[in-house]
Motif scaffolding. Structure first.
Motif, PDB file in Angstrom:
ATOM      1  N   MET A 729       0.832  -1.208   0.000  1.00 54.00           N
ATOM      2  CA  MET A 729       0.000   0.000   0.000  1.00 54.00           C
ATOM      3  C   MET A 729       0.869   1.262   0.000  1.00 54.00           C
ATOM      4  N   TRP A 739      -1.946   4.951  -8.326  1.00 55.40           N
ATOM      5  CA  TRP A 739      -2.762   3.891  -8.933  1.00 55.40           C
ATOM      6  C   TRP A 739      -2.843   4.019 -10.450  1.00 55.40           C
ATOM      7  N   SER A 775      -9.886  -3.073  -0.777  1.00 57.67           N
ATOM      8  CA  SER A 775      -9.412  -1.746  -0.362  1.00 57.67           C
ATOM      9  C   SER A 775     -10.383  -1.111   0.617  1.00 57.67           C
ATOM     10  N   TYR A 787      -1.576   5.611   0.686  1.00 55.12           N
ATOM     11  CA  TYR A 787      -2.456   4.736  -0.090  1.00 55.12           C
ATOM     12  C   TYR A 787      -3.877   5.273  -0.088  1.00 55.12           C
ATOM     13  N   TRP A 791      -5.794   5.901  -3.472  1.00 56.78           N
ATOM     14  CA  TRP A 791      -7.013   5.175  -3.804  1.00 56.78           C
ATOM     15  C   TRP A 791      -8.186   6.131  -4.018  1.00 56.78           C
TER      16      TRP A 791
END
Length: 910
Positions: A729, A739, A775, A787, A791
């Motif tokens: 992560m 990402w 997630s 992270y 995300w």
């Protein structure tokens, strides 16, 4: 237990900001006492999966989740009780703060009455005991005693009922055939194998539940000189208050497909037959509640009448009255009535079985009866006792068979054939020859027309597995027809205590979902559509006969409306093999509905996809096979199919040990990622590359590993797996494109992604193999700000207008599809960033799907166009159904408060 109202949304907002506590407690022993409770979630009342309490109950195990911090570990612990019913409890998983997240509970056999309320307190006594020596293990429950050797040819040496030996020598059997069945002329030879147990592990030892795990292989003989193959793992489950043992049988295929054909695979036991042959009885379960029951030497239907009392007793399975009272002509003629020695019920396919018997080997079989679908239970014994053996999913797994041999002798054999010797031998060869596809270029051409990734040698079944479930009763007398029917029902549809969707949801497990709610017109619209699609797949199994030893549990990938058939013979469009998270769709659908049919469909899929679609031996161990005509035929082997996220919900709901094994098998599979170049069929430069490390996609690959690591951390408290999660992560969050890099070189030693991550790579596949769901969970369990930002950024911008994503990335990257199903990422960002406008955008993305605008139309097709009438949804696609269903579920949970407004704006409501 009582509690104040519990808010799921409040739970997420509170826990998301919490920092990770110190390391979890070390793994507890399976039978440890459970701790006291604080801040209870409310009454934990169980109900039965099928609604009403069962007529017969042989014990069961279930999982219960608890909100973070509610159940604390203390030195002075209390057990759980379930009214007056004996129960055994143990920890199953922990929250990061050390409190219990899941507990497992075993409920004793019998027939529990009244409310099943789980609460703190001392449980009722169980009475099951386990005694172990170097050579054997003896399990005692009431007047039943089972003796299990610690190694050797048999699984159970004997079982006694009230001191009488009622069962002997339970073992496994297999038949190997050295070639395919000849089509016209030709010969094949068969070779017999039986079990060789190498190790026995006592995994639990009472007082309500005992579990023994037996590992070994099938061997041609026991002198050490014969061939061993088909490794097996068998678990025996004993419950206090039960008259049976549950058997979970797993074997792994490790043969040579060209010369090793399984001609039979079974479980067999011997039954001492001490009663007179007119007091010996055979029972088979038939269709529905039906029972076929006859005596080894029948006295009904004779030319001379023995008397009503004698006929009634035999039909009931009871000992005849003293023969001295029987009509003299029948007494004198008993010796001339044939003794029927052998009986067989063969279910050749999902639509038909036959039942026959004979007087002895070498004599003709006599047809007795037949039908469509038998429930899969057989009994052999007499007035003083006998054995019943049942196979779950009997007709669904056909070809199968139930046999009794030697019923007129002193020792009968009762066998449940998991694969029937009556059927053509099991053929594990590839369905196709290599043909002209001997170069990479030709294989790409083939992929472009049939969607099948083919390479010679990569379509091997070596290492796939199958798990079957059986129930074995040791009885003190021949069961009545009604009792036998009730037993058969427990084989076919085992009674299962469950929690309501509301109680499961209140614990805050499994991320973003909520129970079914039709409280507004827009919710009703979406719930109806979700229910329609679920119902269609339940129906498709029957309409298209998705049954068979290797097939049952899977569904097909794509539909061919021209043929009114699923594309069972067209390359990558055939069996689904978990593609786009079908398993998760079914499990989340069960969580929120509590539907028994959905549970059983999801359970069958978990049993299938975790075993058949995944390799458990050999070079490909830990990898799964992409969708194809055979479950192992596509040459694309990927972790996205072996994904532990697809097994995890079933594991926690049931505490199933075999499912737990499958998850643990994957813990170090990332170390083998270099063995298979997953992107070898993609255009050059399409995947992350590095000179010394394999490139790994965030969603398709890393996202498929994290569920195994999370589950192991939860189960044991071992920080290694938490650290591996955090390393991945953190390093994704540290990459330049985060990402939007799509993937990066991966270091399996540390679990870190390497490199700057400067390139932009967007694929819809990165979000459709469980990483969205995982997630959602991870970000409530560990605090990794980098992270979280990465995300949320990905979720906000994946579906963003071109101008917005271009402003973020410097250009429009393209490659964005599945915008309707990826609306749940938009919804996730909207919820956590409290952005109402973004929530409305998410609904617009979701409503763009044809699913709510006529795509779900079902029509009846009949006549000469189809093999049988069916209800057809012409545009059906498993990819679309699974992902749209998951999106609908998550959107309702996250942004349901904006649904009505969005639906009116979209013109979906009048």
């Amino acid at each position: 237990m009582t509690s104040a109202p519990f808010s799921r949304r409040g739970f997420l907002q509170t826990t998301a900001a919490a920092s990770l506590a110190s390391s979890l407690p070390t793994a507890r022993a399976a039978t440890a006492n459970l701790p006291t409770t604080t801040t209870p979630v409310g009454d934990t009342v169980l109900r039965w999966l099928d609604g009403a309490a069962p007529s017969r109950f042989e014990g069961a195990t279930f999982g219960v989740p608890w909100p973070r911090g509610q159940v604390r570990a203390t030195a002075k612990a209390l057990d759980f009780k379930l009214g007056s019913h004996p129960i055994q409890s143990w920890p199953l998983a922990f929250w990061p703060d050390g409190s219990l997240k899941w507990t497992a509970h075993a409920l004793a056999g019998g027939t529990p009455q009244g409310p099943l309320k789980l609460e703190a307190g001392a449980p009722a006594a169980g009475g099951l005991s386990v005694k172990q020596t170097a050579t054997q293990i003896v399990i005692t429950a009431g007047d039943l005693a089972w003796t299990v050797p610690t190694r050797g040819p048999v699984l159970i040496e004997q079982a006694t009922r009230g001191g009488r030996v009622t069962l002997k020598n339970l073992k496994l059997v297999a038949l190997r055939q050295d070639g395919a069945d000849p089509e016209l002329d030709g010969k094949v030879a068969r070779q017999s194998f039986s079990s060789k147990v190498n190790t026995v592990t006592v995994e639990q030892q009472g007082p309500v539940r005992a579990v023994l795990k037996l590992d070994g292989t099938h061997t041609a003989n026991l002198d050490g000189k014969g061939r061993d193959w088909l490794p097996f793992s068998v678990r025996l489950y004993f419950y206090a208050g039960a008259e049976s043992v549950r058997i979970v049988h797993t074997f792994v295929w490790d043969g040579d497909a060209a010369q090793d054909f399984i001609a039979g695979l079974g479980v067999t036991a011997q039954v001492p037959m001490s009663n007179a042959t007119h007091d010996r009885h055979i029972r088979f379960s038939g269709e529905g509640v039906g029972v076929w029951g006859e005596a080894v030497r029948p006295i009904t239907g004779l030319r001379r009448d023995p008397g009503q009392a004698y006929r009634d007793a035999q039909v009931a399975g009871q000992a005849l009255p003293p023969l001295s009272g029987m009509a003299k002509a029948v007494q004198d003629g008993l010796k001339w009535i044939p003794e029927w020695n052998d009986f067989s019920l063969a279910q050749a396919n999902a639509d038909g079985f036959t039942l026959k018997k004979r007087t002895q080997g070498g004599q003709a079989w006599i047809d007795s009866n037949g039908g469509s679908r038998a429930k899969g239970l057989v009994y052999a014994g007499g007035a003083s006792g006998g054995v019943a053996l049942g196979l779950k999913d009997f007709w669904q797994r056909a070809p199968v068979r139930l046999d009794v041999r030697g019923a007129a002798t002193e020792l009968a054999d009762v066998t449940a054939w998991l694969y029937s010797p009556s059927a053509p031998a099991m053929d594990m060869r590839s369905y196709r020859s290599p043909g002209d596809m001997d170069t990479h270029a030709k294989q790409i051409e083939g992929l472009n027309i049939t969607y099948e990734d083919y390479e010679p040698g990569w379509d091997s079944a070596f290492g796939v597995a199958r798990t079957s479930e059986l129930q074995l009763w040791v009885l003190g007398a021949t069961p009545s027809h009604q009792a036998f029917s009730d037993m058969a029902d427990q084989v076919a549809t085992p009674a299962r205590p469950i929690l309501t969707p509301q109680r499961l949801h209140a614990a805050g497990v499994f991320g973003d979902w909520d129970p079914v709610d039709t409280g507004s017109p827009a919710r009703q619209l979406i719930e109806d559509r979700l229910a329609l699609q679920l119902g269609q797949y339940v129906k498709e199994i029957e309409q298209h006969r998705w049954y068979g030893f290797w097939h049952y549990g899977d569904v097909m990938h794509s539909y061919d409306a021209d043929r009114h058939m699923w594309r069972y013979d067209i390359g990558g469009y055939a069996w689904d093999n978990s593609e786009l998270s079908t398993d998760l769709w079914l499990w989340y659908s069960y969580l929120r509905t509590g539907r028994a049919d959905v549970f059983r469909m999801a359970e069958a899929m978990t049993r299938h996809t975790g075993e058949v679609d995944v390799y458990h031996l050999g070079e490909l161990k830990g990898f799964g096979t992409r969708h194809g005509v055979q479950h192992w035929s596509d040459s694309s082997k990927q972790p996205r199919i072996s994904n532990a996220a697809y097994r995890r919900i079933y594991f926690y709901l049931t505490a199933d040990e075999r499912c737990g094994d499958l998850i643990r098998e994957l813990l170090e599979s990332d170390a083998d990622i270099g063995k298979v170049d997953i992107s070898r069929k993609l255009p050059p430069g399409a995947g992350p590359r590095a000179s010394d490390l394999p490139g790994v996609g965030f969603g398709t690959t890393w996202g498929s590993w994290i569920a195994a690591w999370l589950t192991e951390w939860e189960r044991t408290g071992d920080r290694r797996w938490r650290d591996r999660l955090v390393n991945g992560m953190q390093t994704i969050g540290d990459l330049k494109r985060r990402w939007f890099a799509g993937g990066a070189p991966y270091d399996a030693k540390t679990g870190r992604f390497m490199g700057p991550g400067e390139d932009i790579s967007i694929s819809h596949l990165n979000g459709v193999f469980g990483v969205i769901e995982m997630s959602s969970e991870l970000l409530t369990l560990v605090d990794v700000p980098a992270y979280r930002r990465a995300w949320l950024e990905y979720c906000r911008y994946y579906n963003a207008p071109k101008s917005e994503i271009a402003a973020l990335l410097g250009r429009d990257p393209g490659g964005r599809s599945l915008t309707d199903t990826c609306s749940r990422m938009t919804a996730y960002a909207a919820f956590h960033e409290k952005d109402r406008a973004l929530a409305l955008r998410a609904w617009r993305e979701f409503f763009a799907s044809r699913a709510l605008r006529g795509g779900g139309t079902v029509r009846r097709i009949g006549g000469v166009d189809v093999i049988r009438p069916l209800d057809e949804q012409a545009g059906i696609s498993t990819n679309d159904s699974a992902q749209w269903g998951l999106a609908g579920i998550q959107n309702l949970a996250l942004i349901g408060d904006t649904l009505d407004e969005a639906a009116r704006a979209a013109g979906l409501l009048r």
